[in-house]
Design an enzyme around this catalytic site. Structure first.
Site, mmCIF file in Angstrom:
data_model
loop_
_atom_site.group_PDB
_atom_site.id
_atom_site.type_symbol
_atom_site.label_atom_id
_atom_site.label_comp_id
_atom_site.label_asym_id
_atom_site.label_seq_id
_atom_site.Cartn_x
_atom_site.Cartn_y
_atom_site.Cartn_z
ATOM 1 N N ARG A 107 0.827 -1.213 0.000
ATOM 2 C CA ARG A 107 0.000 0.000 0.000
ATOM 3 C C ARG A 107 0.867 1.271 0.000
ATOM 4 O O ARG A 107 0.580 2.245 0.704
ATOM 5 C CB ARG A 107 -0.956 -0.015 1.196
ATOM 6 N N LYS B 255 -20.466 3.696 -6.088
ATOM 7 C CA LYS B 255 -19.834 2.421 -6.389
ATOM 8 C C LYS B 255 -19.677 2.183 -7.888
ATOM 9 O O LYS B 255 -20.546 2.488 -8.674
ATOM 10 C CB LYS B 255 -20.630 1.283 -5.769
ATOM 11 N N GLU C 163 -20.123 -1.355 20.616
ATOM 12 C CA GLU C 163 -19.266 -2.038 19.640
ATOM 13 C C GLU C 163 -17.771 -1.736 19.774
ATOM 14 O O GLU C 163 -17.014 -1.868 18.809
ATOM 15 C CB GLU C 163 -19.729 -1.746 18.194
ATOM 16 N N HIS D 199 -30.960 -2.582 10.058
ATOM 17 C CA HIS D 199 -30.504 -1.235 9.726
ATOM 18 C C HIS D 199 -29.890 -1.248 8.334
ATOM 19 O O HIS D 199 -29.164 -2.159 7.975
ATOM 20 C CB HIS D 199 -29.466 -0.753 10.750
ATOM 21 N N HIS E 257 -22.214 11.687 9.181
ATOM 22 C CA HIS E 257 -20.979 11.813 8.404
ATOM 23 C C HIS E 257 -20.245 13.115 8.683
ATOM 24 O O HIS E 257 -19.118 13.297 8.243
ATOM 25 C CB HIS E 257 -21.275 11.714 6.907
HETATM 26 N N1 GLN Z 1 -24.156 -1.311 13.833
HETATM 27 C C1 GLN Z 1 -23.220 -0.698 12.944
HETATM 28 C C2 GLN Z 1 -22.660 0.558 13.564
HETATM 29 O O1 GLN Z 1 -23.345 1.221 14.236
HETATM 30 C C3 GLN Z 1 -23.862 -0.374 11.623
HETATM 31 C C4 GLN Z 1 -22.879 0.190 10.636
HETATM 32 C C5 GLN Z 1 -23.417 0.352 9.229
HETATM 33 O O2 GLN Z 1 -24.590 0.238 9.003
HETATM 34 N N2 GLN Z 1 -22.573 0.621 8.284
HETATM 35 O O3 GLN Z 1 -21.516 0.913 13.354
HETATM 36 ZN ZN ZN Z 2 -25.558 2.458 8.589
#
Ligand code: GLN
Ligand code: ZN
Length: 763
Positions: A16, A117, A493, A650, A703
């Site tokens: 890379r 994409k 997470e 989601h 974002h």
């Molecule tokens: N559960 C994931 C998060 O919150 C979902 C991420 C995603 O949809 N790209 O990061």
């Molecule tokens: Zn998402």
């Protein structure tokens, strides 16, 4: 003989190097001369690698400082007004500004071009921006310079350019001229192609490759007509032209593609082997046919015997008019398997990256002319041994997994009761307020978290210490959510590096490379996990973490999983079984986890399907079949639980119109989606379809670090409530918060909770 060529090689470098140089340049740690030197070095290396592998005609034009479509925009002078340099001629800083945007400091700031994409790959290109009065002028010398560069190194090259129709197709008309047909720009664009081809001919180029992958799409009639018009003009230029198609079959465009007045045609026989006999019949007698027989998009070694069968047949018919190549540009495969020092010998023997794929192409060509050469016989024997060992390997074929699949019944993908009954029980059991608030799963992945994970991987942190570090992150996330008074909590997470890799690492049947990086966009690379064999879940993957988190609070803790379709789309899949079968195996593995979470007392489980829509095939005719098995896989994952257990899903994108029926068929109790940037217009599709289940439309964009106030979010919620009955609405951000910092996250969530309260008061 059949000439061996390559449609394009990965530009990132084995280690890379390009990514590292780009990022150093952006930080001001490397000057432009330094960056250019890295680029030159990489190009030289890549040409040499391909040549050493036995490729006869080397691609030029596959290198890009950020993205090849962006390079074309600069080449044609398609530079939006907001990036126009004062000096008149665009330079490298113009290019990076178009790719990354510029901050407020400079000329008032300018947002980057949109990214999307590249067909059905995980590569993202920068969408060209046109205006109705768009002018085109040759404005960028890179291609010609690189042709000189390669020739100075003694290489025989074939410049690669994106064809005019594909380039226009990929772009968007901006400004007040909505409704303007961008195809009208073609006549203005074509003279620039004329100039480019003339310049290349003057440089002594014999062949040029013109990529028109849109020939593998469903094209409107006026676009088909435009092909003939465009190439009738282009054919006058004095060099030979190979038109390249890939990612699918030509189907209804086959006659058109075969008859364009050009000197050669490349077709993808990996994706669409069935088109071969028809093409052979339709190809005019003067044309070269290039067969893409080595998969440019996956990591498996080619079955040389199978490829050779086709090649021999074609050779009898075409003789010297036959060429052989990878199916598409090798941009989509990792660089060099030789770098993998930690893979076991058996698995390594099954794989091929870009360098090895070039060797396979060369070998195929060689095998035609010298079928009895010892190196040919040895390579064919090795290929046969690989196929045989894979066909019989217990690492791939697991009777237990297959038996479980075979025993599936329709009711396994069906919740026991319809939504109306489930939701009544869930409401009673969960006792949530109206407009319940939640988040999508992740909380900020701070430097401390990444450092702890790194230290753990390097053995500097014991397992107990690492677990404690993650527990402390979970405690923090839970405290914050309680303080904010969110209704349904998540554990955050912290322990997950990536939403696919985290699960892949715990499933049986996956393998991981150390250097299998593929460019995703700009300097961003991904290293997809490899599905090697039948998939299963040896033990629970998330239960301990979620149980720990639930133990910290009296509120509901949402379990958090990645769905089967997303797992599949973001991995390198097997080629010996269908995507459908792999999705079903993943579904069963994740279903086991859902059930374990339920058994541990978790009442709400979210199964993310971020990649559900991007799995859609390029051709509409194949959509139904994909949507059928993808929906089924999700349902299989979600349907084992009791009515009282609430399943969320989601999805983060903004196009539901054409798939809404399947989204409804997934039958998740709650779906959270990305809507804030579309001003809730996205909900129109749900309203029009009378989508029956609950929805959490994102009320703010994650974002950006901007913190919208509660009035802004309340306004969006009111808009949502005009389209979806208020009792079915949830309140949440657009997506996970892992890329954000804590202060802005808390500030935004405070406002989000306030907005929900406001709405409760109004309804
Ligand atoms: N559960 C994931 C998060 O919150 C979902 C991420 C995603 O949809 N790209 O990061
Ligand atoms: Zn998402």
């Amino acid at each position: 003989m059949a000439l061996s060529h390559s449609l394009g090689f990965p530009r990132i470098g084995r280690d890379r190097e390009l990514k590292k140089a780009q990022e150093a340049f952006w930080k001001g740690e490397l000057d432009e001369a330094g960056l250019r030197a890295v680029g030159r070095q990489l190009r030289a290396e890549h040409w040499q690698l391909q040549k050493d592998a036995g490729i006869e005609l080397l691609p030029v034009g596959d290198f890009a400082w950020y993205d090849q479509v962006l390079t074309h925009s600069l080449t044609f002078g398609v530079v939006p007004e907001r990036f126009r340099p004062h000096s008149g001629t665009p330079d490298l800083s113009t290019l990076f500004a178009m790719a990354r945007g510029v901050g407020k400091g400079c000329c008032g700031g300018a947002h980057a071009q949109e990214m999307t994409k590249w067909f059905d790959t995980n590569y993202h290109y920068l969408v060209p921006e046109f205006t109705a009065d768009q002018q085109f002028a040759l404005s960028w010398e890179q291609l010609f310079e690189e042709v000189d560069e390669a020739r100075a190194l003694g290489h025989t090259v074939k410049p690669v350019i994106i064809g005019p129709l594909t380039y226009l197709w990929l772009g968007k008309v901006k400004g007040e001229t909505e409704g303007f047909d961008k195809l009208e720009l073609l006549d203005r664009l074509l003279p620039v192609y004329g100039e480019i081809l003339q310049r290349l001919a003057d440089q002594g180029v014999e062949w040029v490759q013109i990529d028109e992958p849109i020939l593998a799409l469903d094209l409107p009639q006026d676009w088909k007509n435009a092909f003939e018009r465009a190439y009738n003009l282009i054919q006058r230029e004095p060099l030979k032209k190979l038109i390249a198609t890939y990612f699918g079959g030509l189907e209804d465009n086959l006659g058109l593609a075969a008859s364009l007045p050009l000197d050669g045609l490349h077709i993808d026989l990996v994706r669409a082997p069935e088109q071969y006999p028809t093409i052979l019949d339709r190809l005019p007698a003067y044309k070269v046919l290039s067969l893409g027989l080595v998969n440019g998009r996956n990591v498996w070694r080619c079955d040389l015997d199978k490829a050779l069968d086709v090649l021999r047949h074609a050779h009898e018919r075409l003789g010297d008019r036959l060429w052989v190549a990878p199916s598409c540009s090798l941009l989509h495969s990792p660089v060099d398997l030789g770098r993998e020092d930690k893979l076991d010998a058996e698995l390594k023997g099954w794989l091929a990256f870009a360098v090895q794929k070039c060797e396979e192409v060369a070998l195929l060509s060689h095998a035609l002319t010298e079928p009895e050469a010892p190196e040919v016989l040895a390579a064919l024997a090795a290929s046969r041994a690989v196929q045989a060992s894979r066909a019989a390997s217990p690492r791939i074929h697991k009777p237990q997994v297959q038996a479980r699949l075979a025993a599936l019944r329709p009711e396994d993908s069906q919740r026991p009761s319809p939504f109306a009954e489930r939701i009544a029980k869930q409401r009673e059991g969960l006792c949530l307020p109206a407009f319940p608030t939640t988040t999508i799963g992740s909380f900020p992945q701070t430097a401390a978290i990444r450092l702890a994970r790194q230290a753990f991987k390097q053995g500097k942190l014991s397992e107990a210490e690492y677990t404690e570090a993650m527990h402390s992150e979970i405690r923090h996330a839970v405290q914050v959510q309680e303080r904010l008074d969110l209704d349904v909590l998540v554990h955050g997470e912290a322990e997950r590096n990536d939403m696919v890799e985290y699960f892949a690492e715990q499933l049986d049947g996956y393998a991981f490379t150390r250097f299998g990086w593929v460019q995703s966009y700009g300097s961003r690379c991904v290293k997809p996990a490899v599905i090697v064999g039948d998939l299963s879940r040896p033990q629970a993957m998330t239960v301990e973490w979620i149980k720990y988190a639930q133990g910290l609070t009296a509120k509901w803790m949402k379990g958090m999983l990645t769905g089967p379709v997303t797992m599949l789309m973001w991995s390198f899949p097997r080629e010996d079984v269908s995507r459908e079968v792999q999705a079903r195996q993943l579904a069963l593995a994740i279903r086991d986890e859902v059930l374990d979470l339920e058994a541990a007392g978790i009442r709400i489980v979210q199964i993310d399907e971020a990649a559900f829509r991007e799995g859609l095939p390029l051709r509409k005719a194949e959509w139904q079949s994909y949507l059928g098995w993808a929906t089924e896989a999700f349902r299989l994952t979600a349907s084992g639980v009791r009515d009282e257990t609430q399943i969320h899903t989601h999805m983060c994108y903004s196009e539901f119109n054409d798939v809404i029926e399947s989204i409804a068929a997934m039958d998740a109790d709650v779906i959270t989606i990305e809507t804030s940037r579309s001003d809730m217009e996205l909900l129109d599709a749900f309203e029009a379809f009378a989508y029956p289940n609950e929805i959490g439309p994102g009320v703010y964009d994650i974002h950006s670090p901007r913190v919208p106030d509660s009035a802004e979010m309340a306004k969006l919620l009111r808009k949502a409530a005009e389209r979806i009955p208020a009792e079915r609405l949830w309140v949440n951000p657009d997506c996970g918060l892992k890329t954000r910092a804590w202060p802005e996250t808390e500030a935004a969530l405070v406002n989000m909770v306030a907005a929900a309260r406001q709405l409760r008061a109004e309804f």
